[in-house]
Design an enzyme around this catalytic site. Structure first.
Site, PDB file in Angstrom:
ATOM      1  N   HIS A 155       0.698  -0.885   0.045  1.00  0.00           N
ATOM      2  CA  HIS A 155       0.016  -0.073   0.177  1.00  0.00           C
ATOM      3  C   HIS A 155       0.790   1.264  -0.167  1.00  0.00           C
ATOM      4  CE1 HIS A 155      -3.336  -2.656   1.239  1.00  0.00           C
ATOM      5  NE2 HIS A 155      -4.052  -1.735   0.752  1.00  0.00           N
ATOM      6  N   LYS A 159      -0.820   4.975   4.880  1.00  0.00           N
ATOM      7  CA  LYS A 159      -1.883   4.095   5.277  1.00  0.00           C
ATOM      8  C   LYS A 159      -1.737   3.743   6.842  1.00  0.00           C
ATOM      9  CE  LYS A 159      -4.032  -0.393   4.753  1.00  0.00           C
ATOM     10  NZ  LYS A 159      -5.291   0.143   5.001  1.00  0.00           N
TER      11      LYS A 159
HETATM   12  N1  LIG Z   1     -13.007  -0.666   2.062  1.00  0.00           N
HETATM   13  C1  LIG Z   1     -12.231  -0.187   0.986  1.00  0.00           C
HETATM   14  O1  LIG Z   1     -12.232  -0.731  -0.140  1.00  0.00           O
HETATM   15  C2  LIG Z   1     -11.140   0.863   1.210  1.00  0.00           C
HETATM   16  C3  LIG Z   1     -10.986   1.186   2.359  1.00  0.00           C
HETATM   17  N2  LIG Z   1     -10.197   2.110   3.064  1.00  0.00           N
HETATM   18  C4  LIG Z   1      -9.994   2.645   4.331  1.00  0.00           C
HETATM   19  O2  LIG Z   1     -10.602   3.766   4.409  1.00  0.00           O
HETATM   20  C5  LIG Z   1      -9.950   4.331   5.378  1.00  0.00           C
HETATM   21  C6  LIG Z   1      -9.709   5.873   4.784  1.00  0.00           C
HETATM   22  O3  LIG Z   1      -8.878   5.821   3.846  1.00  0.00           O
HETATM   23  P1  LIG Z   1      -8.250   7.130   3.108  1.00  0.00           P
HETATM   24  O4  LIG Z   1      -9.110   7.863   2.480  1.00  0.00           O
HETATM   25  O5  LIG Z   1      -6.995   6.693   2.209  1.00  0.00           O
HETATM   26  O6  LIG Z   1      -7.715   7.976   4.173  1.00  0.00           O
HETATM   27  P2  LIG Z   1      -7.489   9.508   4.557  1.00  0.00           P
HETATM   28  O7  LIG Z   1      -6.390   9.661   5.528  1.00  0.00           O
HETATM   29  O8  LIG Z   1      -6.972  10.024   3.302  1.00  0.00           O
HETATM   30  O9  LIG Z   1      -8.787  10.093   4.874  1.00  0.00           O
HETATM   31  C7  LIG Z   1      -9.370   9.986   6.093  1.00  0.00           C
HETATM   32  C8  LIG Z   1     -10.204  11.184   6.471  1.00  0.00           C
HETATM   33  O10 LIG Z   1     -10.913  10.837   7.792  1.00  0.00           O
HETATM   34  C9  LIG Z   1     -10.803  12.024   8.415  1.00  0.00           C
HETATM   35  N3  LIG Z   1     -11.058  11.633   9.769  1.00  0.00           N
HETATM   36  C10 LIG Z   1     -10.041  11.446  10.877  1.00  0.00           C
HETATM   37  N4  LIG Z   1     -10.831  11.396  11.927  1.00  0.00           N
HETATM   38  C11 LIG Z   1     -12.043  11.893  11.982  1.00  0.00           C
HETATM   39  C12 LIG Z   1     -12.877  11.804  12.713  1.00  0.00           C
HETATM   40  N5  LIG Z   1     -12.899  11.583  14.036  1.00  0.00           N
HETATM   41  N6  LIG Z   1     -14.406  12.390  12.166  1.00  0.00           N
HETATM   42  C13 LIG Z   1     -14.337  12.589  10.926  1.00  0.00           C
HETATM   43  N7  LIG Z   1     -13.242  12.397   9.958  1.00  0.00           N
HETATM   44  C14 LIG Z   1     -12.099  11.941  10.607  1.00  0.00           C
HETATM   45  C15 LIG Z   1      -9.348  12.639   8.201  1.00  0.00           C
HETATM   46  O11 LIG Z   1      -9.209  13.988   8.718  1.00  0.00           O
HETATM   47  P3  LIG Z   1      -7.746  14.564   8.337  1.00  0.00           P
HETATM   48  O12 LIG Z   1      -7.420  15.166   7.113  1.00  0.00           O
HETATM   49  O13 LIG Z   1      -7.879  16.059   9.351  1.00  0.00           O
HETATM   50  O14 LIG Z   1      -6.895  13.752   9.087  1.00  0.00           O
HETATM   51  C16 LIG Z   1      -9.123  12.280   6.652  1.00  0.00           C
HETATM   52  O15 LIG Z   1      -9.859  13.602   5.922  1.00  0.00           O
HETATM   53  C17 LIG Z   1      -8.992   3.816   5.896  1.00  0.00           C
HETATM   54  O16 LIG Z   1      -9.199   3.058   6.942  1.00  0.00           O
HETATM   55  C18 LIG Z   1      -8.555   2.712   4.656  1.00  0.00           C
HETATM   56  O17 LIG Z   1      -7.846   1.721   5.065  1.00  0.00           O
HETATM   57  C19 LIG Z   1      -9.214   2.737   1.686  1.00  0.00           C
HETATM   58  C20 LIG Z   1      -9.535   2.437   0.759  1.00  0.00           C
HETATM   59  C21 LIG Z   1     -10.289   1.244   0.243  1.00  0.00           C
HETATM   60  O1  LIG Z   2      -5.955   2.203   3.088  1.00  0.00           O
HETATM   61  C1  LIG Z   2      -6.138   1.893   1.537  1.00  0.00           C
HETATM   62  O2  LIG Z   2      -5.626   2.504   0.882  1.00  0.00           O
HETATM   63  C2  LIG Z   2      -6.744   0.587   1.628  1.00  0.00           C
HETATM   64  N1  LIG Z   2      -7.402  -0.068   2.690  1.00  0.00           N
HETATM   65  C3  LIG Z   2      -7.932  -1.345   2.463  1.00  0.00           C
HETATM   66  C4  LIG Z   2      -7.474  -2.393   3.507  1.00  0.00           C
HETATM   67  O3  LIG Z   2      -6.886  -2.096   4.268  1.00  0.00           O
HETATM   68  O4  LIG Z   2      -7.480  -3.404   2.805  1.00  0.00           O
HETATM   69  C5  LIG Z   2      -8.512  -1.672   1.248  1.00  0.00           C
HETATM   70  C6  LIG Z   2      -7.618  -1.439   0.146  1.00  0.00           C
HETATM   71  O5  LIG Z   2      -6.637  -2.387   0.214  1.00  0.00           O
HETATM   72  C7  LIG Z   2      -6.896   0.033   0.235  1.00  0.00           C
END
Ligand SMILES: NC(=O)C1=CN([C@@H]2O[C@H](COP(=O)(O)OP(=O)(O)OC[C@H]3O[C@@H](n4cnc5c(N)ncnc54)[C@H](OP(=O)(O)O)[C@@H]3O)[C@@H](O)[C@H]2O)C=CC1
Ligand SMILES: O=C(O)C1=N[C@H](C(=O)O)C[C@H](O)C1
Length: 266
Positions: A155, A159
């Protein structure tokens, strides 16, 4: 089709921005609010990158749910925030669709019990990409024939959680079909701690974090004189959005918690 009222938690994030755009371009989805740790009380339209997209911003999830009365919460935040938001949503009668990873087996059990008690649908999907779900299913099929397996997940370096939710889910699916075992030589020793990776029920998981990567995983099986590798790559976050859309539509008809998209993809 009936309009589904949606709140997105984490709208400024990499996934949150994609989700806002998905909701905007889907006729029967309506963005009625966002949960963010910044800009409480403001309008999303005033945040950089969201010009013209009006939605009230809340820091307090309970207040958000009480005031805008959504059908569904899409959570794309951090492990700590995601668990809290999902729990509050279930208490408020809002169906959570959680993409956030970093949940433990105990977290899933607790949320499953809560969804059951409240008789409300919920989806926790460690990976929304159809290809990744197929990779996990194929890996589970292969494990019946090749019980020796290691997972390498790769990744981007921003992350927070390791191993990835996808790697954990893959290991869980594999461990459901093969007897628990310790792989490698019984006397092997790590001369550098961590060299053999983390293990889930005896399955080694190796986590790579590098700039330039998005989300990738290889499941490598070894047998007598042969090897099988199953690999999936997400090259950009648009790959997750059809799974988010399907989850939002499906959760409206559920009354329990579903963990993993493999249960809802036909
Ligand atoms: N299920 C799937 O297919 C996928 C899952 N994911 C998961 O999704 C999650 C987010 O990933 P990603 O978008 O890359 O991460 P980012 O760090 O880009 O985004 C997370 C966001 O959440 C905000 N945040 C943190 N704490 C809070 C809170 N208490 N209330 C509201 N907002 C909050 C952060 O704010 P700030 O900018 O201020 O830090 C940030 O804007 C991760 O857990 C990742 O593993 C990711 C890709 C695919
Ligand atoms: O953090 C990410 O980017 C992603 N998180 C998910 C995971 O933890 O598996 C899904 C995907 O791999 C992207």
């Amino acid at each position: 089709m009936k309009t589904i009222r949606i709140v997105i938690a984490g709208p400024r994030g990499r996934m949150g921005r994609e989700a806002v755009s998905l909701v905007q371009k889907t006729d029967h989805f309506q963005l009625v609010g966002v949960i963010d740790r910044k800009n409480d009380g403001g309008d999303l339209a005033d945040v950089e990158g969201f010009s013209g997209i009006h939605a009230p911003i809340y820091t307090d999830a309970a207040r958000c749910f009480e005031e805008v009365k959504p059908d569904v919460l899409i959570d794309l935040t951090t492990p700590e925030a995601g668990k809290k938001h999902a729990e509050i949503a279930l208490h408020c009668g809002v169906r959570p669709v959680v993409g956030t990873t970093g949940f433990t087996d105990e977290d899933i059990k607790r949320l499953t019990a809560l969804a059951e008690e409240k008789e409300i649908g919920a989806i926790i999907a460690p990976n929304f990409a159809v290809g990744a779900v197929l990779m996990m299913k194929f890996a589970q099929m292969a494990a019946k024939y090749f019980p020796d397996v290691e997972i390498i997940e790769l990744h981007h370096d921003q992350k927070l959680d390791a191993p990835s939710g996808t790697a954990l889910k893959t290991a869980q699916l594999i461990s459901a079909v093969r007897p628990s075992k310790k792989q490698g030589h019984p006397d092997e020793k790590e001369t550098l701690a961590g060299a053999r990776g983390a293990t889930y029920d005896g399955i080694p998981i190796h986590s790579v974090r590098l700039p330039g990567l998005v989300a990738h995983q290889e499941v490598i099986f070894g047998g007598n004189g042969q090897s099988l590798t199953i690999r999936h790559d997400s090259f950009h976050r648009g790959s997750f959005m059809s799974g988010v859309k399907l989850s939002v539509e499906t959760v409206m008809h559920l009354h329990t918690l579903v963990y993993g998209l493999e249960h809802i993809i036909e």
